[in-house]
Design a protein around this motif. Structure first.
Motif, PDB file in Angstrom:
ATOM      1  N   GLU A   1       1.803   6.716  -6.750  1.00  0.00           N
ATOM      2  CA  GLU A   1       0.769   7.694  -7.101  1.00  0.00           C
ATOM      3  C   GLU A   1       1.254   9.114  -6.832  1.00  0.00           C
ATOM      4  OE1 GLU A   1      -2.662   6.541  -4.874  1.00  0.00           O
ATOM      5  OE2 GLU A   1      -3.032   4.774  -6.114  1.00  0.00           O
ATOM      6  N   LEU A   2       1.962   9.311  -5.744  1.00  0.00           N
ATOM      7  CA  LEU A   2       2.506  10.628  -5.421  1.00  0.00           C
ATOM      8  C   LEU A   2       3.514  11.073  -6.480  1.00  0.00           C
ATOM      9  CD1 LEU A   2       2.705  13.024  -3.501  1.00  0.00           C
ATOM     10  CD2 LEU A   2       4.419  11.737  -2.206  1.00  0.00           C
ATOM     11  N   ARG A   3       4.377  10.169  -6.936  1.00  0.00           N
ATOM     12  CA  ARG A   3       5.333  10.504  -7.988  1.00  0.00           C
ATOM     13  C   ARG A   3       4.604  10.894  -9.271  1.00  0.00           C
ATOM     14  NH1 ARG A   3       8.194   6.243  -5.667  1.00  0.00           N
ATOM     15  NH2 ARG A   3       7.305   4.743  -7.136  1.00  0.00           N
ATOM     16  N   ASN A   4       3.532  10.154  -9.619  1.00  0.00           N
ATOM     17  CA  ASN A   4       2.769  10.465 -10.827  1.00  0.00           C
ATOM     18  C   ASN A   4       2.100  11.826 -10.735  1.00  0.00           C
ATOM     19  OD1 ASN A   4       3.459   8.001 -11.906  1.00  0.00           O
ATOM     20  ND2 ASN A   4       1.556   6.996 -11.319  1.00  0.00           N
TER      21      ASN A   4
ATOM     22  N   LEU B   1       1.874  17.636 -12.069  1.00  0.00           N
ATOM     23  CA  LEU B   1       1.867  19.019 -11.586  1.00  0.00           C
ATOM     24  C   LEU B   1       3.022  19.810 -12.188  1.00  0.00           C
ATOM     25  CD1 LEU B   1       0.686  21.188  -9.753  1.00  0.00           C
ATOM     26  CD2 LEU B   1       2.095  20.272  -7.908  1.00  0.00           C
ATOM     27  N   GLU B   2       4.190  19.211 -12.272  1.00  0.00           N
ATOM     28  CA  GLU B   2       5.343  19.896 -12.859  1.00  0.00           C
ATOM     29  C   GLU B   2       5.105  20.203 -14.333  1.00  0.00           C
ATOM     30  OE1 GLU B   2       8.651  17.389 -11.936  1.00  0.00           O
ATOM     31  OE2 GLU B   2       8.781  18.117  -9.875  1.00  0.00           O
TER      32      GLU B   2
ATOM     33  N   ARG C   1       0.832  -1.196   0.000  1.00  0.00           N
ATOM     34  CA  ARG C   1       0.000   0.000   0.000  1.00  0.00           C
ATOM     35  C   ARG C   1       0.870   1.250   0.000  1.00  0.00           C
ATOM     36  NH1 ARG C   1      -3.068   2.084   4.907  1.00  0.00           N
ATOM     37  NH2 ARG C   1      -1.696   0.551   5.799  1.00  0.00           N
ATOM     38  N   LEU C   2       1.946   1.258   0.789  1.00  0.00           N
ATOM     39  CA  LEU C   2       2.856   2.400   0.827  1.00  0.00           C
ATOM     40  C   LEU C   2       3.573   2.587  -0.508  1.00  0.00           C
ATOM     41  CD1 LEU C   2       4.396   2.029   4.395  1.00  0.00           C
ATOM     42  CD2 LEU C   2       2.769   3.751   3.613  1.00  0.00           C
TER      43      LEU C   2
END
Length: 99
Positions: free
Chosen positions: A36-39, A44-45, A29-30
């Motif tokens: 997902e956070l990297r994606n 956003l960038e 899960r982590l």
């Protein structure tokens, strides 16, 4: 009249450990959350890079059309007001006001 508060049940017999996950159960899960956070960060960038390009293009198009770009619309807050011929107009909701 005060409401009746139900009597507390005996919680000592419950085993709460079965609902807890062990660290090995949380690892996938982590990893998924980190992925997902990297994606999201990459998206956003990319968006932050494109936003100034779009703003510059919009200013140039407005200048060629003889229109100025004003502040955000106070009625719908979904678009900037366009200023031309002494009128401020919202292209989204149609709000108009003379200058």
């Amino acid at each position: 009249m005060t409401p009746r508060i139900p009597a507390r049940t005996d919680d000592r017999g419950r085993d709460y450990r079965r609902w807890r996950t062990s660290p090995t159960d949380a690892t996938p899960r982590l990893e998924r959350t980190a992925s997902e956070l990297r994606n999201v960060t990459a998206r956003l960038e990319r968006i932050e890079t494109r936003l100034p390009l779009l703003e510059n293009t919009l200013r140039a198009v407005a200048r060629q059309a003889g229109v100025s770009i004003g502040c955000p619309c106070g009625h719908c807050e979904r678009s900037y007001l366009l200023i031309a011929d002494g009128m401020m107009t919202c292209p989204t909701c149609g709000y108009q006001q003379s200058i």
